[in-house]
Scaffold this motif. Structure first.
Motif, PDB file in Angstrom:
ATOM      1  N   UNK A   1       0.839  -1.197   0.000  1.00 56.90           N
ATOM      2  CA  UNK A   1       0.000   0.000   0.000  1.00 56.90           C
ATOM      3  C   UNK A   1       0.875   1.248   0.000  1.00 56.90           C
ATOM      4  N   UNK A   2       0.643   2.117  -0.972  1.00 53.73           N
ATOM      5  CA  UNK A   2       1.366   3.389  -1.002  1.00 53.73           C
ATOM      6  C   UNK A   2       0.837   4.265   0.131  1.00 53.73           C
ATOM      7  N   UNK A   3       1.712   4.620   1.060  1.00 47.20           N
ATOM      8  CA  UNK A   3       1.275   5.393   2.216  1.00 47.20           C
ATOM      9  C   UNK A   3       2.399   6.320   2.666  1.00 47.20           C
TER      10      UNK A   3
ATOM     11  N   UNK B   1      -3.127   3.754  -3.028  1.00 49.38           N
ATOM     12  CA  UNK B   1      -3.059   2.851  -4.167  1.00 49.38           C
ATOM     13  C   UNK B   1      -2.319   1.578  -3.757  1.00 49.38           C
ATOM     14  N   UNK B   2      -2.841   0.425  -4.183  1.00 48.39           N
ATOM     15  CA  UNK B   2      -2.172  -0.846  -3.924  1.00 48.39           C
ATOM     16  C   UNK B   2      -1.274  -1.142  -5.115  1.00 48.39           C
ATOM     17  N   UNK B   3       0.019  -1.248  -4.866  1.00 49.57           N
ATOM     18  CA  UNK B   3       0.991  -1.533  -5.916  1.00 49.57           C
ATOM     19  C   UNK B   3       1.414  -2.989  -5.830  1.00 49.57           C
TER      20      UNK B   3
ATOM     21  N   UNK C   1      16.372  -8.989 -15.350  1.00 49.58           N
ATOM     22  CA  UNK C   1      17.282  -7.886 -15.040  1.00 49.58           C
ATOM     23  C   UNK C   1      17.349  -6.872 -16.173  1.00 49.58           C
ATOM     24  N   UNK C   2      17.266  -7.359 -17.424  1.00 52.54           N
ATOM     25  CA  UNK C   2      17.387  -6.463 -18.572  1.00 52.54           C
ATOM     26  C   UNK C   2      16.184  -5.531 -18.718  1.00 52.54           C
ATOM     27  N   UNK C   3      15.102  -5.806 -17.987  1.00 54.89           N
ATOM     28  CA  UNK C   3      13.892  -4.981 -18.100  1.00 54.89           C
ATOM     29  C   UNK C   3      13.781  -3.945 -16.984  1.00 54.89           C
ATOM     30  N   UNK C   4      14.765  -3.879 -16.104  1.00 49.68           N
ATOM     31  CA  UNK C   4      14.610  -3.073 -14.894  1.00 49.68           C
ATOM     32  C   UNK C   4      14.783  -1.576 -15.115  1.00 49.68           C
ATOM     33  N   UNK C   5      15.617  -1.169 -16.056  1.00 48.51           N
ATOM     34  CA  UNK C   5      15.995   0.245 -16.153  1.00 48.51           C
ATOM     35  C   UNK C   5      14.776   1.158 -16.266  1.00 48.51           C
ATOM     36  N   UNK C   6      14.744   2.172 -15.415  1.00 42.74           N
ATOM     37  CA  UNK C   6      13.715   3.207 -15.386  1.00 42.74           C
ATOM     38  C   UNK C   6      12.361   2.686 -14.907  1.00 42.74           C
ATOM     39  N   UNK C   7      12.321   1.464 -14.380  1.00 41.74           N
ATOM     40  CA  UNK C   7      11.084   0.929 -13.820  1.00 41.74           C
ATOM     41  C   UNK C   7      11.015   1.235 -12.328  1.00 41.74           C
ATOM     42  N   UNK C   8       9.816   1.382 -11.842  1.00 39.53           N
ATOM     43  CA  UNK C   8       9.609   1.582 -10.413  1.00 39.53           C
ATOM     44  C   UNK C   8       9.808   0.262  -9.688  1.00 39.53           C
ATOM     45  N   UNK C   9      10.459   0.333  -8.536  1.00 40.15           N
ATOM     46  CA  UNK C   9      10.710  -0.859  -7.747  1.00 40.15           C
ATOM     47  C   UNK C   9      10.420  -0.625  -6.280  1.00 40.15           C
ATOM     48  N   UNK C  10      10.488  -1.699  -5.512  1.00 41.93           N
ATOM     49  CA  UNK C  10      10.280  -1.643  -4.065  1.00 41.93           C
ATOM     50  C   UNK C  10      11.425  -2.380  -3.394  1.00 41.93           C
ATOM     51  N   UNK C  11      12.016  -1.733  -2.401  1.00 45.35           N
ATOM     52  CA  UNK C  11      13.073  -2.360  -1.619  1.00 45.35           C
ATOM     53  C   UNK C  11      12.492  -2.790  -0.286  1.00 45.35           C
ATOM     54  N   UNK C  12      12.597  -4.078   0.016  1.00 42.90           N
ATOM     55  CA  UNK C  12      11.962  -4.647   1.199  1.00 42.90           C
ATOM     56  C   UNK C  12      13.003  -4.975   2.268  1.00 42.90           C
TER      57      UNK C  12
ATOM     58  N   UNK D   1      12.124  -5.762  -5.739  1.00 50.33           N
ATOM     59  CA  UNK D   1      10.880  -6.055  -6.448  1.00 50.33           C
ATOM     60  C   UNK D   1      10.683  -5.048  -7.569  1.00 50.33           C
ATOM     61  N   UNK D   2      10.055  -5.505  -8.659  1.00 46.24           N
ATOM     62  CA  UNK D   2       9.762  -4.655  -9.817  1.00 46.24           C
ATOM     63  C   UNK D   2       8.255  -4.479  -9.942  1.00 46.24           C
ATOM     64  N   UNK D   3       7.825  -3.256 -10.249  1.00 46.68           N
ATOM     65  CA  UNK D   3       6.398  -2.979 -10.365  1.00 46.68           C
ATOM     66  C   UNK D   3       5.747  -3.869 -11.412  1.00 46.68           C
ATOM     67  N   UNK D   4       4.660  -4.505 -11.014  1.00 51.48           N
ATOM     68  CA  UNK D   4       3.895  -5.389 -11.895  1.00 51.48           C
ATOM     69  C   UNK D   4       2.595  -4.728 -12.328  1.00 51.48           C
ATOM     70  N   UNK D   5       1.962  -3.996 -11.440  1.00 54.84           N
ATOM     71  CA  UNK D   5       0.712  -3.329 -11.755  1.00 54.84           C
ATOM     72  C   UNK D   5       0.187  -2.618 -10.522  1.00 54.84           C
ATOM     73  N   UNK D   6      -1.002  -2.030 -10.644  1.00 54.95           N
ATOM     74  CA  UNK D   6      -1.581  -1.319  -9.506  1.00 54.95           C
ATOM     75  C   UNK D   6      -3.077  -1.544  -9.458  1.00 54.95           C
ATOM     76  N   UNK D   7      -3.636  -1.290  -8.285  1.00 53.84           N
ATOM     77  CA  UNK D   7      -5.081  -1.337  -8.117  1.00 53.84           C
ATOM     78  C   UNK D   7      -5.452  -0.166  -7.231  1.00 53.84           C
ATOM     79  N   UNK D   8      -6.326   0.710  -7.734  1.00 47.83           N
ATOM     80  CA  UNK D   8      -6.741   1.857  -6.954  1.00 47.83           C
ATOM     81  C   UNK D   8      -7.966   1.489  -6.141  1.00 47.83           C
TER      82      UNK D   8
END
Length: 219
Positions: free
Chosen positions: A132-134, A149-151, A161-172, A209-216
């Motif tokens: 949850x974005x908070x 928003x739920x990401x 790895x080759x798809x990561x550049x400029x993508x939003x990610x999450x560090x856990x 983690x790499x962003x997969x999608x979102x749900x508002x």
């Protein structure tokens, strides 16, 4: 009237892609994507077919229908937290880190079995997590997602790895945050700002983690 331009824009935003990142997926230029979204041009039929296949969306819907976020992500019209009374057959359990988790300062350290679970009609070969974005989570500025928003994120593996550049990610890790991946050769960083970043290392991959999608979520 064709909806292809509007749908490309929504697809791109839901998936957290810049115009350049979206263009790279299909061998196009950023100018191509800009012209589609501004309805000054339409992609060739072979490009439309590539986009439809990549995002698993019927070509007719991509062309003729204004797609919803749920349709883009192949979700139903709602999601539920486990235990809310809906039948759970054919639903995928996704560990959910909500605002209470971060407010309490809890650190999962991979113990996702102790987290609440979202149930979604979604299939993926990757491990997924919902966050949850908070206000308790730092994020880059600007950040394209509203509070609450739920990401959804997929765990980073060698084959993406080759798809990561400029993508939003999450560090856990110990100090979790949302960031944007910066890939320079074999150096991969998840960047929050000029002062904070995390360097990707294979032995610490479970933190990335790499962003997969979102749900508002409607509150």
């Amino acid at each position: 009237m064709s909806q292809i331009g509007n749908n490309i824009k929504k697809l791109r935003k839901v998936k957290g892609l810049s115009q350049q990142a979206f263009a790279d997926l299909f061998g196009l230029t950023r100018g191509n994507i800009s012209s589609y979204e501004e309805l000054r041009a339409e992609p060739k039929i072979e490009v439309m077919l590539q986009i439809a296949k990549y995002f698993s969306i019927p070509v007719a819907e991509l062309l003729e229908k204004q797609l919803t976020v749920n349709e883009i992500l192949n979700f139903e019209d709602h999601f539920i937290v486990e235990g809310e009374g809906m039948g759970t057959h054919r639903l995928t359990k996704i560990p959910f880190l909500d605002r209470d988790f971060f407010r309490q300062g809890a650190i999962s350290e991979g113990r996702h079995d102790q987290l609440p679970t979202l149930l979604l009609p979604l299939e993926s070969n990757s491990l997924l997590i919902a966050v949850e974005n908070c206000s308790y989570l730092p994020h880059p500025s600007p950040f394209p997602f509203e509070e609450n928003t739920i990401l959804f994120f997929e765990q980073v593996k060698v084959d993406i790895l080759h798809t990561l550049h400029d993508h939003i990610g999450f560090f856990e890790g110990e100090s979790p945050f949302f960031g944007r991946y910066d890939v320079q050769g074999q150096n991969i960083n998840l960047v929050l700002n000029d002062w904070k970043k995390e360097v990707f290392a294979p032995e610490e991959a479970y933190h990335f983690w790499k962003l997969f999608g979102k749900f508002e979520r409607v509150l």
